[in-house]
Design an enzyme around this catalytic site. Structure first.
Site, PDB file in Angstrom:
ATOM      1  N   LYS A  58      58.368  23.630  82.406  1.00 44.04           N
ATOM      2  CA  LYS A  58      58.287  24.119  83.784  1.00 44.04           C
ATOM      3  C   LYS A  58      57.041  25.011  83.898  1.00 44.04           C
ATOM      4  O   LYS A  58      55.958  24.527  83.644  1.00 44.04           O
ATOM      5  CB  LYS A  58      59.607  24.786  84.164  1.00 44.04           C
ATOM      6  CG  LYS A  58      60.766  23.751  84.105  1.00 44.04           C
ATOM      7  CD  LYS A  58      62.122  24.307  84.471  1.00 44.04           C
ATOM      8  CE  LYS A  58      63.196  23.241  84.273  1.00 44.04           C
ATOM      9  NZ  LYS A  58      64.562  23.765  84.471  1.00 44.04           N
ATOM     10  N   THR A  62      63.165  26.221  78.835  1.00 48.73           N
ATOM     11  CA  THR A  62      62.535  24.909  78.741  1.00 48.73           C
ATOM     12  C   THR A  62      61.053  25.152  78.505  1.00 48.73           C
ATOM     13  O   THR A  62      60.547  26.249  78.743  1.00 48.73           O
ATOM     14  CB  THR A  62      62.692  24.099  80.045  1.00 48.73           C
ATOM     15  OG1 THR A  62      62.177  24.889  81.113  1.00 48.73           O
ATOM     16  CG2 THR A  62      64.152  23.766  80.319  1.00 48.73           C
ATOM     17  N   TYR A  90      60.864  11.369  60.559  1.00 49.69           N
ATOM     18  CA  TYR A  90      62.194  12.003  60.532  1.00 49.69           C
ATOM     19  C   TYR A  90      62.103  13.297  59.749  1.00 49.69           C
ATOM     20  O   TYR A  90      61.572  13.318  58.648  1.00 49.69           O
ATOM     21  CB  TYR A  90      63.236  11.081  59.870  1.00 49.69           C
ATOM     22  CG  TYR A  90      64.337  10.709  60.840  1.00 49.69           C
ATOM     23  CD1 TYR A  90      65.214  11.681  61.306  1.00 49.69           C
ATOM     24  CD2 TYR A  90      64.470   9.408  61.314  1.00 49.69           C
ATOM     25  CE1 TYR A  90      66.191  11.364  62.234  1.00 49.69           C
ATOM     26  CE2 TYR A  90      65.449   9.089  62.240  1.00 49.69           C
ATOM     27  CZ  TYR A  90      66.310  10.068  62.698  1.00 49.69           C
ATOM     28  OH  TYR A  90      67.271   9.763  63.618  1.00 49.69           O
ATOM     29  N   ARG A 146      58.327  18.090  77.765  1.00 45.87           N
ATOM     30  CA  ARG A 146      59.762  18.296  77.984  1.00 45.87           C
ATOM     31  C   ARG A 146      60.403  18.693  76.672  1.00 45.87           C
ATOM     32  O   ARG A 146      60.383  17.930  75.715  1.00 45.87           O
ATOM     33  CB  ARG A 146      60.437  17.018  78.483  1.00 45.87           C
ATOM     34  CG  ARG A 146      59.740  16.333  79.629  1.00 45.87           C
ATOM     35  CD  ARG A 146      60.660  15.343  80.312  1.00 45.87           C
ATOM     36  NE  ARG A 146      61.570  16.065  81.159  1.00 45.87           N
ATOM     37  CZ  ARG A 146      61.232  16.584  82.342  1.00 45.87           C
ATOM     38  NH1 ARG A 146      60.007  16.434  82.812  1.00 45.87           N
ATOM     39  NH2 ARG A 146      62.110  17.251  83.048  1.00 45.87           N
ATOM     40  N   GLU A 179      64.913  15.980  59.695  1.00 51.03           N
ATOM     41  CA  GLU A 179      66.124  16.801  59.844  1.00 51.03           C
ATOM     42  C   GLU A 179      66.042  18.024  58.939  1.00 51.03           C
ATOM     43  O   GLU A 179      65.616  17.929  57.786  1.00 51.03           O
ATOM     44  CB  GLU A 179      67.362  15.976  59.470  1.00 51.03           C
ATOM     45  CG  GLU A 179      67.760  15.016  60.582  1.00 51.03           C
ATOM     46  CD  GLU A 179      68.986  14.187  60.228  1.00 51.03           C
ATOM     47  OE1 GLU A 179      69.398  14.194  59.055  1.00 51.03           O
ATOM     48  OE2 GLU A 179      69.512  13.526  61.140  1.00 51.03           O
ATOM     49  N   ASP A 215      68.352  32.863  80.388  1.00 49.56           N
ATOM     50  CA  ASP A 215      67.813  31.500  80.486  1.00 49.56           C
ATOM     51  C   ASP A 215      66.594  31.575  81.401  1.00 49.56           C
ATOM     52  O   ASP A 215      66.728  31.635  82.630  1.00 49.56           O
ATOM     53  CB  ASP A 215      68.894  30.577  81.060  1.00 49.56           C
ATOM     54  CG  ASP A 215      68.409  29.138  81.197  1.00 49.56           C
ATOM     55  OD1 ASP A 215      67.189  28.904  81.104  1.00 49.56           O
ATOM     56  OD2 ASP A 215      69.269  28.260  81.414  1.00 49.56           O
TER      57      ASP A 215
HETATM   58  C1  LIG Z   1      65.780  23.270  84.100  1.00 47.08           C
HETATM   59  C2  LIG Z   1      66.799  24.215  83.619  1.00 47.08           C
HETATM   60  C3  LIG Z   1      67.602  23.941  82.496  1.00 47.08           C
HETATM   61  C4  LIG Z   1      67.744  22.589  81.845  1.00 47.08           C
HETATM   62  O1  LIG Z   1      66.683  21.930  81.443  1.00 47.08           O
HETATM   63  P1  LIG Z   1      66.705  20.359  81.133  1.00 47.08           P
HETATM   64  O2  LIG Z   1      65.515  20.245  80.273  1.00 47.08           O
HETATM   65  O3  LIG Z   1      66.611  19.683  82.453  1.00 47.08           O
HETATM   66  O4  LIG Z   1      67.974  20.030  80.413  1.00 47.08           O
HETATM   67  C5  LIG Z   1      68.440  24.935  82.049  1.00 47.08           C
HETATM   68  N1  LIG Z   1      68.518  26.129  82.665  1.00 47.08           N
HETATM   69  C6  LIG Z   1      67.791  26.408  83.758  1.00 47.08           C
HETATM   70  C7  LIG Z   1      67.925  27.742  84.394  1.00 47.08           C
HETATM   71  C8  LIG Z   1      66.920  25.467  84.275  1.00 47.08           C
HETATM   72  O5  LIG Z   1      66.231  25.753  85.377  1.00 47.08           O
END
Ligand SMILES: *Cc1c(COP(=O)(O)O)cnc(C)c1O
Length: 446
Positions: free
Chosen positions: A228, A225, A54, A234, A56, A199
């Site tokens: 990807k 993220t 933990y 993740r 925090e 994003d």
């Molecule tokens: C995949 C994605 C997210 C969210 O990711 P999670 O880990 O699934 O919550 C946010 N914004 C965009 C543009 C994405 O492609």
């Protein structure tokens, strides 16, 4: 002692399901553009004893003792993120992409503020103001679109921004096959005094490889993220740019406080370690090659699909992703193609296309991408083969039509599922997919 036993001994049901999933990943073509295969080193960090801790708070400012080694890990992750993206501040604690975006809202907006994002059915993400997301209900969400040619409608973006004066504008989305015009968005955001957040969940790895523009000079905040194209575990990262600090010197603090204590409790330290490892891998020259190859592969695949008579949204791709427009085969045709490709061992996802005549659950397109296949080592030659196989499957199910009537639909899909299991063309494609997979070993030591 019970706790010394292996997973196989302790819980054979879970062990078996994991082995089956490993076989599935090995023996099929993974073409969902948001998925990838992390390295064994990332897996090792994720499966480590760090999950026990933990912590925090932030490095040097924790609410629990015993964090001296966790601090080392989190600081390495932060420093690597800052260096790779060229930003002065990074927070590596978000549990995933969606919570990272919620934190940006919490840091910048008050409930009821106007925000702007790309509409979900035009490629946007749920968290950019879609009606079923908390972000579409706690904020006044204005949504922008793409033009009939598939490219973002910047005239509409500017007009909506001038009309509604949003507090926050999002650029970057989930199903868009062209480069994001960060510079053009920054002019619009500056004109109306809005915060601009990029994003880059889908394209982060391409940004690092230099095959997609880096938003850092143009936006105030970047979220991504890590699982990807970045090929990590993740998780997610929120970054504040110099431009962001110039607009609000407290923005970095606000983001940190929005994540903890605003939105989350203890960070997932095993994930933080996995992110640090992935960022280290992404800093190597091989990763630049990888990112370039992802795009070359996507372009080769797009060309082959077009040569086989298929229609792509925007007519092609600049990045890792392709959207096939299936409207000429009928409304809501995506489900037939996704499920038939699944039987053939090719995993894609049905997806809305801009101005979809059907619904998000029965959309008229499929989305596919090359990040995972490129990780396996496949190149343009394989993409040509795969493009042909995909086209063969699409033509094998071209005569199915989704019934309008809901009850009829259930029966029809049941019959469809029986028929594709026995379709000779799909069986032949499945065989060729297996042969291809056998040439590109995945996790040979697991
Ligand atoms: C995949 C994605 C997210 C969210 O990711 P999670 O880990 O699934 O919550 C946010 N914004 C965009 C543009 C994405 O492609």
């Amino acid at each position: 002692m019970e706790w010394m036993k292996t997973l196989k001994e302790v819980d054979p049901e879970i062990y078996e399901a994991i082995q089956n999933e490993l076989d599935r990943q090995r023996n099929g073509l993974e073409m969902i553009p948001s998925e990838n295969f992390t390295s064994p080193a990332v897996l090792q960090a994720m499966g480590s004893i760090l999950t026990n801790k933990y912590s925090e708070g932030y490095p040097g400012k924790r609410y629990y003792g015993g964090n001296q080694f966790i601090d080392v890990i989190e600081e390495l992750a932060i420093e690597r993120a800052k260096r790779l993206f060229g930003v002065p501040h990074a927070n590596v604690q978000p549990y995933s992409g969606s919570p990272a975006n919620f934190a940006v809202y919490f840091a910048i907006c008050k409930p009821g503020d106007v925000i702007m994002g790309q509409e979900l059915t035009h490629g946007g993400h749920l968290t950019h103001g879609w009606k079923s997301s908390i972000t579409g209900q706690y904020f006044k969400a204005v949504q922008y679109h793409v033009k009939p040619d598939g490219y973002l409608d910047l005239d509409e973006v500017r007009q909506l921004a001038l009309q509604y004066k949003p507090k926050l504008i999002w650029v970057g989305s989930t199903a868009y096959t062209r480069e994001f015009p960060f510079e053009e968005f920054s002019k619009i955001a500056d004109e109306v005094g809005a915060y601009l957040a990029a994003d880059i969940a889908h394209v982060a790895g391409l940004v690092i490889a230099g095959v997609h523009k880096n938003p850092a000079p143009y936006v105030h905040v970047i979220t991504t993220t890590t699982h990807k194209t970045l090929r990590g575990p993740r998780g997610a990262i929120i970054m504040v740019t110099q431009k962001g600090l110039d607009k609000d010197p407290e923005l970095a603090d606000k983001i940190d406080r929005a994540i903890f204590p605003g939105l989350q409790g203890g960070p997932h330290d095993h994930t933080t370690a996995g992110i640090a490892v992935a960022l280290n891998e992404a800093s190597k020259p091989e990763f630049k090659e990888y990112g370039k190859q992802i795009v070359k592969n996507a372009k080769a695949l797009a060309e082959e699909l077009i040569n086989n008579g298929l229609k792509l949204v925007s007519g092609g791709t600049d990045n890792h992703m392709i959207l096939i427009d299936l409207t000429s085969f009928g409304k809501g045709h995506g489900i037939f193609v996704q499920e038939a490709l699944d039987v053939a061992g090719i995993t894609v996802n049905k997806n809305t296309i801009p101005n979809d005549p059907s619904s998000p659950f029965y959309p008229s397109g499929v989305r596919l991408g090359t990040p995972a296949l490129t990780t396996r080592g496949m190149k343009e030659g394989e993409m040509k083969i795969i493009g042909k196989l995909i086209a063969q499957v699409i033509y094998a199910v071209k005569d199915y039509r989704l019934p309008e009537d809901k009850d009829e639909r259930v029966e029809y899909l049941k019959k469809f599922r029986e028929e594709i299991k026995n379709n000779e063309m799909i069986k032949i494609v499945r065989q060729q997919v297996s042969e291809l997979c056998n040439k590109f070993l995945l996790y040979p030591n697991l």
